[in-house]
Design a protein around this motif. Structure first.
Motif, PDB file in Angstrom:
ATOM      1  N   SER A  79       0.828  -1.222   0.000  1.00 45.09           N
ATOM      2  CA  SER A  79       0.000   0.000   0.000  1.00 45.09           C
ATOM      3  C   SER A  79       0.853   1.259   0.000  1.00 45.09           C
ATOM      4  O   SER A  79       0.537   2.233  -0.679  1.00 45.09           O
ATOM      5  N   GLU A  82       2.246   1.660  -3.510  1.00 47.44           N
ATOM      6  CA  GLU A  82       1.193   2.107  -4.436  1.00 47.44           C
ATOM      7  C   GLU A  82       0.834   3.571  -4.208  1.00 47.44           C
ATOM      8  O   GLU A  82       0.550   4.304  -5.157  1.00 47.44           O
ATOM      9  N   HIS A  86       1.097   5.464  -7.723  1.00 50.57           N
ATOM     10  CA  HIS A  86      -0.142   5.806  -8.426  1.00 50.57           C
ATOM     11  C   HIS A  86      -0.297   7.290  -8.747  1.00 50.57           C
ATOM     12  O   HIS A  86      -0.659   7.638  -9.876  1.00 50.57           O
ATOM     13  N   HIS A  90      -0.614   8.865 -12.504  1.00 56.52           N
ATOM     14  CA  HIS A  90      -1.770   9.710 -12.845  1.00 56.52           C
ATOM     15  C   HIS A  90      -1.306  11.029 -13.483  1.00 56.52           C
ATOM     16  O   HIS A  90      -1.897  11.500 -14.458  1.00 56.52           O
ATOM     17  N   LEU A 112      -4.251  -3.585 -13.832  1.00 50.83           N
ATOM     18  CA  LEU A 112      -5.123  -3.782 -12.666  1.00 50.83           C
ATOM     19  C   LEU A 112      -6.305  -2.808 -12.682  1.00 50.83           C
ATOM     20  O   LEU A 112      -6.672  -2.236 -11.664  1.00 50.83           O
ATOM     21  N   GLU A 115      -9.275  -4.138 -10.570  1.00 48.41           N
ATOM     22  CA  GLU A 115      -8.827  -4.298  -9.188  1.00 48.41           C
ATOM     23  C   GLU A 115      -8.727  -2.962  -8.462  1.00 48.41           C
ATOM     24  O   GLU A 115      -8.915  -2.894  -7.246  1.00 48.41           O
ATOM     25  N   THR A 116      -8.452  -1.892  -9.212  1.00 53.04           N
ATOM     26  CA  THR A 116      -8.321  -0.562  -8.599  1.00 53.04           C
ATOM     27  C   THR A 116      -9.596   0.278  -8.766  1.00 53.04           C
ATOM     28  O   THR A 116      -9.618   1.444  -8.394  1.00 53.04           O
ATOM     29  N   GLY A 118     -10.971   1.463 -11.497  1.00 54.67           N
ATOM     30  CA  GLY A 118     -10.801   2.572 -12.418  1.00 54.67           C
ATOM     31  C   GLY A 118     -11.634   2.528 -13.686  1.00 54.67           C
ATOM     32  O   GLY A 118     -11.579   3.448 -14.505  1.00 54.67           O
ATOM     33  N   ARG A 156      -3.279 -11.504  -7.046  1.00 54.20           N
ATOM     34  CA  ARG A 156      -3.616 -10.075  -6.954  1.00 54.20           C
ATOM     35  C   ARG A 156      -4.584  -9.642  -8.052  1.00 54.20           C
ATOM     36  O   ARG A 156      -5.087  -8.522  -8.033  1.00 54.20           O
ATOM     37  N   GLN A 157      -4.815 -10.510  -9.038  1.00 54.70           N
ATOM     38  CA  GLN A 157      -5.639 -10.146 -10.184  1.00 54.70           C
ATOM     39  C   GLN A 157      -6.998 -10.824 -10.097  1.00 54.70           C
ATOM     40  O   GLN A 157      -7.101 -11.962  -9.648  1.00 54.70           O
TER      41      GLN A 157
END
Length: 197
Positions: A79, A82, A86, A90, A112, A115-116, A118, A156-157
């Protein structure tokens, strides 16, 4: 401008398909490539990653294997990483949109995406998919890949079936490259983009 997202689990052929869109005039933003640049030699994130996770960088930038060993399996460290990466990605994505503001469509390669959470930022989501045995064969053929590392990445996917169900379009890459190209052209036609998007 249509904003399209392309996603898919590891080994599904996403990069190959994204290149097919690019060959047909759709600029591609590759989130992974941006991360590699930010973490590569002289990359903007290297000093901060070294501060957070000592011993994970060197002359070549971030040592991805060393960093993986530190953060995979530790949700808190992942975390923190990320939260650093991230926002930087962005920022680069915003710059990409501004640079290509005159184009009818842009494609964002985001591994991902679901998963995120988005997917809501895009006009259409394309999932690239292949049967599990094809995926496994492709991934395990990669240099440095092990069944354990593959299992950790896959954990994780989201499952492929869920990605397919949530996508607006699915490209099956289990056939020939020509077959994948036909699917790409059909999606562009469906979106009203056709050749030379």
């Amino acid at each position: 401008m249509k904003k399209l997202a392309i996603t898919g689990s590891i080994g599904m052929g996403k990069s190959t398909v994204a290149a097919m869109f690019e060959q047909r005039g759709v600029p591609v933003f590759d989130a992974d490539a941006v991360v590699r640049r930010l973490q590569g030699p002289g990359g903007a994130l290297v000093p901060e990653i070294e501060r957070m996770f000592p011993g994970t960088t060197g002359e070549g930038g971030v040592d991805r294997d060393a960093l993986s060993k530190v953060v995979l399996g530790d949700p808190d460290k992942l975390s923190r990483l990320e939260a650093l990466v991230h926002p930087a990605v962005h920022h680069e994505r915003t710059r990409f949109i501004l640079e290509h503001g005159d184009r009818p469509a842009l494609l964002f390669d985001i591994p991902l995406l679901f998963e995120t959470g988005g997917e809501g930022q895009f006009d259409a989501v394309i999932t690239v998919s292949a049967p599990p045995e094809v995926q496994e064969k492709r991934v395990l053929a990669r240099p440095g890949m092990t069944p354990e590392k593959f299992a950790a990445i896959r954990a994780r996917q989201l499952p492929d079936a869920e990605k397919r169900a949530r996508a607006d379009h699915v490209i099956d890459t289990s056939g020939s490259l020509e077959d994948s190209e036909r699917q790409v052209e059909a999606i562009l036609a469906c979106l009203g983009l056709g050749q030379g998007a």
